[in-house]
Design a protein around this motif. Sequence first.
Motif, PDB file in Angstrom:
ATOM      1  N   LEU A  25       0.870  -1.172   0.000  1.00  0.00           N
ATOM      2  CA  LEU A  25       0.000   0.000   0.000  1.00  0.00           C
ATOM      3  C   LEU A  25       0.909   1.224   0.000  1.00  0.00           C
ATOM      4  CD1 LEU A  25      -1.696  -2.320   1.610  1.00  0.00           C
ATOM      5  CD2 LEU A  25      -3.196  -0.425   2.198  1.00  0.00           C
ATOM      6  N   PHE A  26       0.481   2.332  -0.615  1.00  0.00           N
ATOM      7  CA  PHE A  26       1.352   3.488  -0.696  1.00  0.00           C
ATOM      8  C   PHE A  26       0.546   4.778  -0.753  1.00  0.00           C
ATOM      9  CE2 PHE A  26       0.081   3.129  -5.033  1.00  0.00           C
ATOM     10  CZ  PHE A  26       0.282   4.370  -5.625  1.00  0.00           C
ATOM     11  N   ASN A  27       1.230   5.875  -0.494  1.00  0.00           N
ATOM     12  CA  ASN A  27       0.651   7.211  -0.611  1.00  0.00           C
ATOM     13  C   ASN A  27       1.778   8.183  -0.920  1.00  0.00           C
ATOM     14  OD1 ASN A  27      -1.209   9.290  -0.613  1.00  0.00           O
ATOM     15  ND2 ASN A  27      -2.019   8.847   1.427  1.00  0.00           N
ATOM     16  N   VAL A  28       1.431   9.352  -1.422  1.00  0.00           N
ATOM     17  CA  VAL A  28       2.413  10.394  -1.740  1.00  0.00           C
ATOM     18  C   VAL A  28       1.969  11.678  -1.062  1.00  0.00           C
ATOM     19  CG1 VAL A  28       3.544  11.727  -3.561  1.00  0.00           C
ATOM     20  CG2 VAL A  28       2.925   9.337  -3.977  1.00  0.00           C
ATOM     21  N   ILE A  29       2.858  12.289  -0.287  1.00  0.00           N
ATOM     22  CA  ILE A  29       2.565  13.548   0.400  1.00  0.00           C
ATOM     23  C   ILE A  29       3.472  14.634  -0.151  1.00  0.00           C
ATOM     24  CG2 ILE A  29       2.471  14.730   2.631  1.00  0.00           C
ATOM     25  CD1 ILE A  29       2.168  11.992   3.943  1.00  0.00           C
ATOM     26  N   LEU A  38      -1.808  12.670  -1.833  1.00  0.00           N
ATOM     27  CA  LEU A  38      -2.418  12.282  -3.101  1.00  0.00           C
ATOM     28  C   LEU A  38      -3.705  11.502  -2.856  1.00  0.00           C
ATOM     29  CD1 LEU A  38      -2.192  12.142  -6.191  1.00  0.00           C
ATOM     30  CD2 LEU A  38      -0.844  10.036  -5.892  1.00  0.00           C
ATOM     31  N   PHE A  39      -3.684  10.610  -1.877  1.00  0.00           N
ATOM     32  CA  PHE A  39      -4.863   9.826  -1.513  1.00  0.00           C
ATOM     33  C   PHE A  39      -5.259  10.154  -0.070  1.00  0.00           C
ATOM     34  CE2 PHE A  39      -2.301   7.017  -4.351  1.00  0.00           C
ATOM     35  CZ  PHE A  39      -3.129   7.076  -5.469  1.00  0.00           C
ATOM     36  N   GLU A  40      -6.543  10.032   0.217  1.00  0.00           N
ATOM     37  CA  GLU A  40      -7.015  10.277   1.581  1.00  0.00           C
ATOM     38  C   GLU A  40      -6.396   9.289   2.552  1.00  0.00           C
ATOM     39  OE1 GLU A  40     -11.258  10.458   4.034  1.00  0.00           O
ATOM     40  OE2 GLU A  40     -11.244  10.608   1.847  1.00  0.00           O
ATOM     41  N   LYS A  41      -6.197   8.067   2.103  1.00  0.00           N
ATOM     42  CA  LYS A  41      -5.493   7.047   2.874  1.00  0.00           C
ATOM     43  C   LYS A  41      -4.711   6.174   1.902  1.00  0.00           C
ATOM     44  CE  LYS A  41      -9.419   3.839   2.938  1.00  0.00           C
ATOM     45  NZ  LYS A  41     -10.301   3.020   3.809  1.00  0.00           N
ATOM     46  N   THR A  51      -1.042   4.791 -11.979  1.00  0.00           N
ATOM     47  CA  THR A  51      -1.175   5.784 -13.049  1.00  0.00           C
ATOM     48  C   THR A  51      -1.414   7.178 -12.483  1.00  0.00           C
ATOM     49  OG1 THR A  51      -2.056   4.097 -14.563  1.00  0.00           O
ATOM     50  CG2 THR A  51      -2.474   6.405 -15.121  1.00  0.00           C
ATOM     51  N   LYS A  52      -2.270   7.273 -11.480  1.00  0.00           N
ATOM     52  CA  LYS A  52      -2.564   8.561 -10.859  1.00  0.00           C
ATOM     53  C   LYS A  52      -1.323   9.131 -10.164  1.00  0.00           C
ATOM     54  CE  LYS A  52      -5.736  10.880  -7.664  1.00  0.00           C
ATOM     55  NZ  LYS A  52      -6.944  10.718  -6.795  1.00  0.00           N
ATOM     56  N   ALA A  53      -0.588   8.273  -9.445  1.00  0.00           N
ATOM     57  CA  ALA A  53       0.604   8.725  -8.732  1.00  0.00           C
ATOM     58  C   ALA A  53       1.715   9.112  -9.696  1.00  0.00           C
ATOM     59  CB  ALA A  53       1.088   7.625  -7.787  1.00  0.00           C
ATOM     60  N   LEU A  54       1.869   8.350 -10.762  1.00  0.00           N
ATOM     61  CA  LEU A  54       2.915   8.658 -11.742  1.00  0.00           C
ATOM     62  C   LEU A  54       2.646   9.992 -12.427  1.00  0.00           C
ATOM     63  CD1 LEU A  54       5.485   7.590 -13.119  1.00  0.00           C
ATOM     64  CD2 LEU A  54       4.008   6.575 -14.877  1.00  0.00           C
ATOM     65  N   ALA A  57       3.623  12.688 -10.063  1.00  0.00           N
ATOM     66  CA  ALA A  57       5.078  12.852  -9.981  1.00  0.00           C
ATOM     67  C   ALA A  57       5.630  13.584 -11.204  1.00  0.00           C
ATOM     68  CB  ALA A  57       5.744  11.486  -9.842  1.00  0.00           C
ATOM     69  N   GLN A  58       5.085  13.288 -12.366  1.00  0.00           N
ATOM     70  CA  GLN A  58       5.560  13.914 -13.603  1.00  0.00           C
ATOM     71  C   GLN A  58       5.187  15.383 -13.691  1.00  0.00           C
ATOM     72  OE1 GLN A  58       3.623  11.230 -16.330  1.00  0.00           O
ATOM     73  NE2 GLN A  58       5.423   9.878 -16.507  1.00  0.00           N
ATOM     74  N   GLU A  59       4.109  15.777 -13.012  1.00  0.00           N
ATOM     75  CA  GLU A  59       3.628  17.156 -13.100  1.00  0.00           C
ATOM     76  C   GLU A  59       3.957  17.976 -11.862  1.00  0.00           C
ATOM     77  OE1 GLU A  59      -0.526  16.729 -13.804  1.00  0.00           O
ATOM     78  OE2 GLU A  59      -0.274  15.979 -15.868  1.00  0.00           O
ATOM     79  N   MET A  60       4.814  17.479 -10.994  1.00  0.00           N
ATOM     80  CA  MET A  60       5.175  18.184  -9.768  1.00  0.00           C
ATOM     81  C   MET A  60       5.812  19.534 -10.087  1.00  0.00           C
ATOM     82  SD  MET A  60       6.782  15.065  -7.490  1.00  0.00           S
ATOM     83  CE  MET A  60       7.686  16.201  -6.458  1.00  0.00           C
ATOM     84  N   THR A  61       5.414  20.552  -9.330  1.00  0.00           N
ATOM     85  CA  THR A  61       5.991  21.886  -9.477  1.00  0.00           C
ATOM     86  C   THR A  61       6.340  22.448  -8.097  1.00  0.00           C
ATOM     87  OG1 THR A  61       3.796  22.929  -9.389  1.00  0.00           O
ATOM     88  CG2 THR A  61       4.695  22.392 -11.574  1.00  0.00           C
TER      89      THR A  61
END
Length: 305
Positions: A25-29, A38-41, A51-54, A57-61
Amino acid sequence: MQGGPMKKASEALQLLLRSLPEDCLFNVISFGSRFDSLFEKSQSYSQESFTKALKHAQEMTASYGGTEIYNPLKWAFENSRNDMPTSVFLLTDGQVYNVDQIVELIKSCEEKKKDDLRLFSIGIGDSVSHNLVESVSRAGKGYSQFVTNTERMDKKILGMLKNAIKPPIKDYNITWTDHIIEDSLPTETNTVNNPIISCFSNITTPPPADQNIFTDTKIQQAPFLIPPIYPGVRFIVYCILEKGVEACKEIILSANSHDGPMKLSIPLDPVILQGSKMHTLAARKLIQDLEDGTSFIHKHHSVKF
């Protein structure tokens, strides 16, 4: 983060996301002066969540302001699962004013999780605080890595992820000398032929009121408590022996792993004991133990000054 560090952080996150095991399981803060997840949990690793996390990551500013790490880490710990081990990866290129507060937070959460929480830190760029990156990884029982803006980091990141997934080797014990060593401090009645006092046991019994732990200590290990050691990651531990106390010809390291007990014999080269460089490095590590609150003084709660 801006420019090179921002690009490097994006690449590091993408590499981590592409390499995660399928059963995790994973999340991105994302954090700065504010933070959000990125996700509530934490989500199961699936094609949809990946796909959502990638894409994230690609659009991080660099739009989150200054570096504030305490609150996002606190949120991550509070929202971690209690029924499985948790590994946290901290990517930063900055500095903070409250390193001690962050370290105390990590220590507290790590103790509550009972070794089921580890934190690994990655310092990016030329201006990152080494004190921050190294301190949080020590407190989190992980380790740290540093990457420059132009450096390839695939090997470092993948090695760190591999070590974060599997249980670490721990419960180390090192035999430094052939002398008999008592784990606890000698009692008041034991005044004749006292054994050598060891300052690298896990015993936290305070010494007798008339016992001076500083003048009677003949063996000091630094770091006092050996943290988990990971494959491919160099770890150095020092031992200071009082004059007259001889080291073994072979240092014996024993530990427990998920595959069972392990033992390693390390021949001692007398040449390395000459001069003052080794003593200086050992003293520096002792001071670091004091600063981190993990020295033998902190473990033996009551000492005579």
